[in-house]
Write a protein that holds these residues in place. Sequence first.
Motif, mmCIF file in Angstrom:
data_model
loop_
_atom_site.group_PDB
_atom_site.id
_atom_site.type_symbol
_atom_site.label_atom_id
_atom_site.label_comp_id
_atom_site.label_asym_id
_atom_site.label_seq_id
_atom_site.Cartn_x
_atom_site.Cartn_y
_atom_site.Cartn_z
ATOM 1 N N GLU A 33 -23.310 20.676 -22.978
ATOM 2 C CA GLU A 33 -22.782 21.461 -21.864
ATOM 3 C C GLU A 33 -23.910 22.108 -21.066
ATOM 4 O O GLU A 33 -23.890 22.097 -19.834
ATOM 5 C CB GLU A 33 -21.799 22.518 -22.366
ATOM 6 C CG GLU A 33 -20.487 21.938 -22.814
ATOM 7 C CD GLU A 33 -19.505 22.991 -23.309
ATOM 8 O OE1 GLU A 33 -19.848 24.195 -23.329
ATOM 9 O OE2 GLU A 33 -18.398 22.596 -23.690
ATOM 10 N N GLU A 34 -24.882 22.685 -21.763
ATOM 11 C CA GLU A 34 -26.029 23.281 -21.063
ATOM 12 C C GLU A 34 -26.800 22.223 -20.292
ATOM 13 O O GLU A 34 -27.282 22.483 -19.189
ATOM 14 C CB GLU A 34 -26.973 23.969 -22.060
ATOM 15 C CG GLU A 34 -26.476 25.285 -22.578
ATOM 16 C CD GLU A 34 -27.504 25.978 -23.463
ATOM 17 O OE1 GLU A 34 -28.663 25.492 -23.578
ATOM 18 O OE2 GLU A 34 -27.153 27.017 -24.037
ATOM 19 N N ALA A 35 -26.921 21.031 -20.862
ATOM 20 C CA ALA A 35 -27.643 19.949 -20.193
ATOM 21 C C ALA A 35 -26.969 19.568 -18.885
ATOM 22 O O ALA A 35 -27.634 19.438 -17.848
ATOM 23 C CB ALA A 35 -27.739 18.730 -21.108
ATOM 24 N N VAL A 36 -25.660 19.405 -18.918
ATOM 25 C CA VAL A 36 -24.922 19.042 -17.705
ATOM 26 C C VAL A 36 -25.046 20.152 -16.667
ATOM 27 O O VAL A 36 -25.274 19.891 -15.474
ATOM 28 C CB VAL A 36 -23.445 18.729 -18.034
ATOM 29 C CG1 VAL A 36 -22.636 18.549 -16.763
ATOM 30 C CG2 VAL A 36 -23.362 17.483 -18.916
ATOM 31 N N PHE A 37 -24.920 21.400 -17.103
ATOM 32 C CA PHE A 37 -25.058 22.532 -16.180
ATOM 33 C C PHE A 37 -26.446 22.543 -15.539
ATOM 34 O O PHE A 37 -26.582 22.698 -14.323
ATOM 35 C CB PHE A 37 -24.796 23.857 -16.919
ATOM 36 C CG PHE A 37 -24.989 25.058 -16.060
ATOM 37 C CD1 PHE A 37 -24.005 25.473 -15.179
ATOM 38 C CD2 PHE A 37 -26.182 25.783 -16.112
ATOM 39 C CE1 PHE A 37 -24.195 26.582 -14.363
ATOM 40 C CE2 PHE A 37 -26.384 26.888 -15.300
ATOM 41 C CZ PHE A 37 -25.386 27.294 -14.419
ATOM 42 N N ALA A 38 -27.489 22.400 -16.360
ATOM 43 C CA ALA A 38 -28.864 22.417 -15.841
ATOM 44 C C ALA A 38 -29.091 21.256 -14.881
ATOM 45 O O ALA A 38 -29.727 21.419 -13.827
ATOM 46 C CB ALA A 38 -29.871 22.360 -16.988
ATOM 47 N N PHE A 39 -28.586 20.088 -15.224
ATOM 48 C CA PHE A 39 -28.756 18.921 -14.373
ATOM 49 C C PHE A 39 -28.055 19.112 -13.035
ATOM 50 O O PHE A 39 -28.626 18.830 -11.972
ATOM 51 C CB PHE A 39 -28.225 17.668 -15.080
ATOM 52 C CG PHE A 39 -28.517 16.415 -14.320
ATOM 53 C CD1 PHE A 39 -29.770 15.820 -14.404
ATOM 54 C CD2 PHE A 39 -27.559 15.844 -13.503
ATOM 55 C CE1 PHE A 39 -30.054 14.669 -13.680
ATOM 56 C CE2 PHE A 39 -27.837 14.696 -12.781
ATOM 57 C CZ PHE A 39 -29.083 14.106 -12.871
ATOM 58 N N LYS A 40 -26.827 19.613 -13.073
ATOM 59 C CA LYS A 40 -26.074 19.854 -11.831
ATOM 60 C C LYS A 40 -26.789 20.871 -10.949
ATOM 61 O O LYS A 40 -26.930 20.668 -9.738
ATOM 62 C CB LYS A 40 -24.665 20.344 -12.165
ATOM 63 C CG LYS A 40 -23.823 20.577 -10.927
ATOM 64 C CD LYS A 40 -22.422 21.036 -11.283
ATOM 65 C CE LYS A 40 -21.630 21.233 -10.008
ATOM 66 N NZ LYS A 40 -20.321 21.815 -10.261
ATOM 67 N N ARG A 41 -27.254 21.921 -11.555
ATOM 68 C CA ARG A 41 -27.962 22.957 -10.798
ATOM 69 C C ARG A 41 -29.234 22.399 -10.154
ATOM 70 O O ARG A 41 -29.538 22.695 -8.999
ATOM 71 C CB ARG A 41 -28.293 24.131 -11.707
ATOM 72 C CG ARG A 41 -28.891 25.287 -10.966
ATOM 73 C CD ARG A 41 -28.997 26.494 -11.830
ATOM 74 N NE ARG A 41 -29.531 27.584 -11.044
ATOM 75 C CZ ARG A 41 -29.710 28.781 -11.507
ATOM 76 N NH1 ARG A 41 -29.376 29.081 -12.736
ATOM 77 N NH2 ARG A 41 -30.216 29.716 -10.743
#
Length: 134
Positions: A33-41
Amino acid sequence: MRVLIVEDDFYCRTMLHDILRPFGQCDIAVNGEEAVFAFKRALEESRPYDLICLDLVLPEMDGHQALREIRALENDLGGNSGREVKVIVTTMLDDKKETHDAFFLGGAASYLVKPISEEAMLEELRNLGFLSVE
């Protein structure tokens, strides 16, 4: 080079960071979840990652799901100039199905089985064009 290290194990995360930080900015996520959030940001800020080192066995969201969501974000946001982020799967799983799924379903560029040596990681970086051949 911008790198996202996605790893829940402290030792592995630290080791990857120590290997990669001389070559670029390294951010860390401890689950999918953190990975997807960081990537999107990063895409939204027009500062996309060049490389993701992604463990497959993660809490909250596994690496396969995170990679599917990352690929969907690339398609939806289009902020990566049509160029997919290179993904090196880093995992304890030495399994043909896992390898198949990571490469063919997720579009991973490489697959390294832990423990990962510095030499193996640097060789993958050279193979992916991030480091010049010495």
